[in-house]
Design an enzyme around this catalytic site. Sequence first.
Site, PDB file in Angstrom:
ATOM      1  N   GLN A   1      66.148 117.165  43.637  1.00  0.00           N
ATOM      2  CA  GLN A   1      64.995 117.815  44.270  1.00  0.00           C
ATOM      3  C   GLN A   1      65.205 117.871  45.618  1.00  0.00           C
ATOM      4  OE1 GLN A   1      60.985 116.096  43.459  1.00  0.00           O
ATOM      5  NE2 GLN A   1      61.511 115.551  41.428  1.00  0.00           N
TER       6      GLN A   1
ATOM      7  N   HIS B   1      61.095 113.722  45.337  1.00  0.00           N
ATOM      8  CA  HIS B   1      60.127 113.951  46.291  1.00  0.00           C
ATOM      9  C   HIS B   1      59.791 113.920  47.663  1.00  0.00           C
ATOM     10  CE1 HIS B   1      57.344 111.820  42.680  1.00  0.00           C
ATOM     11  NE2 HIS B   1      58.285 113.061  42.285  1.00  0.00           N
TER      12      HIS B   1
ATOM     13  N   TYR C   1      54.266 107.877  33.780  1.00  0.00           N
ATOM     14  CA  TYR C   1      55.157 108.664  32.837  1.00  0.00           C
ATOM     15  C   TYR C   1      55.338 107.793  31.666  1.00  0.00           C
ATOM     16  CZ  TYR C   1      56.499 111.863  36.341  1.00  0.00           C
ATOM     17  OH  TYR C   1      56.369 112.958  37.284  1.00  0.00           O
TER      18      TYR C   1
END
Length: 356
Positions: free
Chosen positions: A79, A141, A250
């Site tokens: 990311q 993130h 998760y």
Amino acid sequence: MFRSLIAAAAILLSSGGAAIAQTPFGTEPVATFDRPWAVAPLPQGGFLVTEKAGRLVHVSETGERRAIEGTPKVRDSGQVGLLDVALAPDFTSSRQLYLTWVDGADGGALHLGRGRLDPDGVRLAGFNVIWRAAPTGGRGHPGAMIAFGPDGRLFLSSGDRQLGDPAQEPGDSRGKILRLTQDGAPAAGNPFPDAPEVWSLGHRNPYGLVFDPSGTLWSHEMGPRGGDELNVIEPGANYGWPLVSEGRRYSGLPIPDHDTRPEFVPPVIEWSPVITPAGMIHYDGATFPEWRGSLLIGGLASRALIRVEIADGAAHEAERWDMGHRIRDVAAGADGAVYLLEDGQGARLLRLTRDD
């Protein structure tokens, strides 16, 4: 010119999934990119687009691309990489622009930098780092979205880097929304004396940040397994991550909901299943007058453009259109044209058009 008509039924999820009228619009591709992240329309026409590998690209209105020299070295992984691009409020005269990125040194910290785009649009001059996250560490993130307030202060979203706990630590820049001067220093008047750059805390991964004309700051962020959020950002407020969420871990284990901890600000909208929001604008343009006063949000997992109607700090999802691709960013030109930036390799910058 390639042209596709999109006429998907919009779904009003916040009122139980009732279908509302179709709103057709077409798309025209402007240019194609390798894993782009953000787009900024230029006031004189054309665009700046970041590619995650570290390229800042100048694109003309007709799609000619030129790579801009002078950009920082980045860590291109997962990311992280070269992320947001934003024009200074006085860009027309100053030619100053801002970039966010994660580099490969110093624990992979999020950085904010500023430089001047030369008149030919091919080089960043005097580019310098003006802010760097501290402490460092974590994965993914990054947040990294930039917005300028009515007073010219710079707001920056900083993700929790998949660590969770730093979001509740005021002296840690991760998991926060920050308010800075245009030089990158903590702005005067921020609410935490011991954390002078912090405006709000308890955020997971804010990927959308925008002011509406009333001066209200809106942010959206990705939840874990469910629980994507749209929030109104208030100074000194705590939004609860990782102590509360409308999603689950998760692993499937529960997380307490916001209503179990009234000291934390609940989202204005929560999405479960997730939309995976990315990019956001407040729209007041002439091209789609029926959208005026709305937030337009890109969806990654939802592969959608989502319109949210807002009024007096309240909001509801009004329409959702299936775009057939992950939508990384949304932008509007000075003429009211709406642009969508797809995600991934071979992603396109699309201009929305109407036939009436």
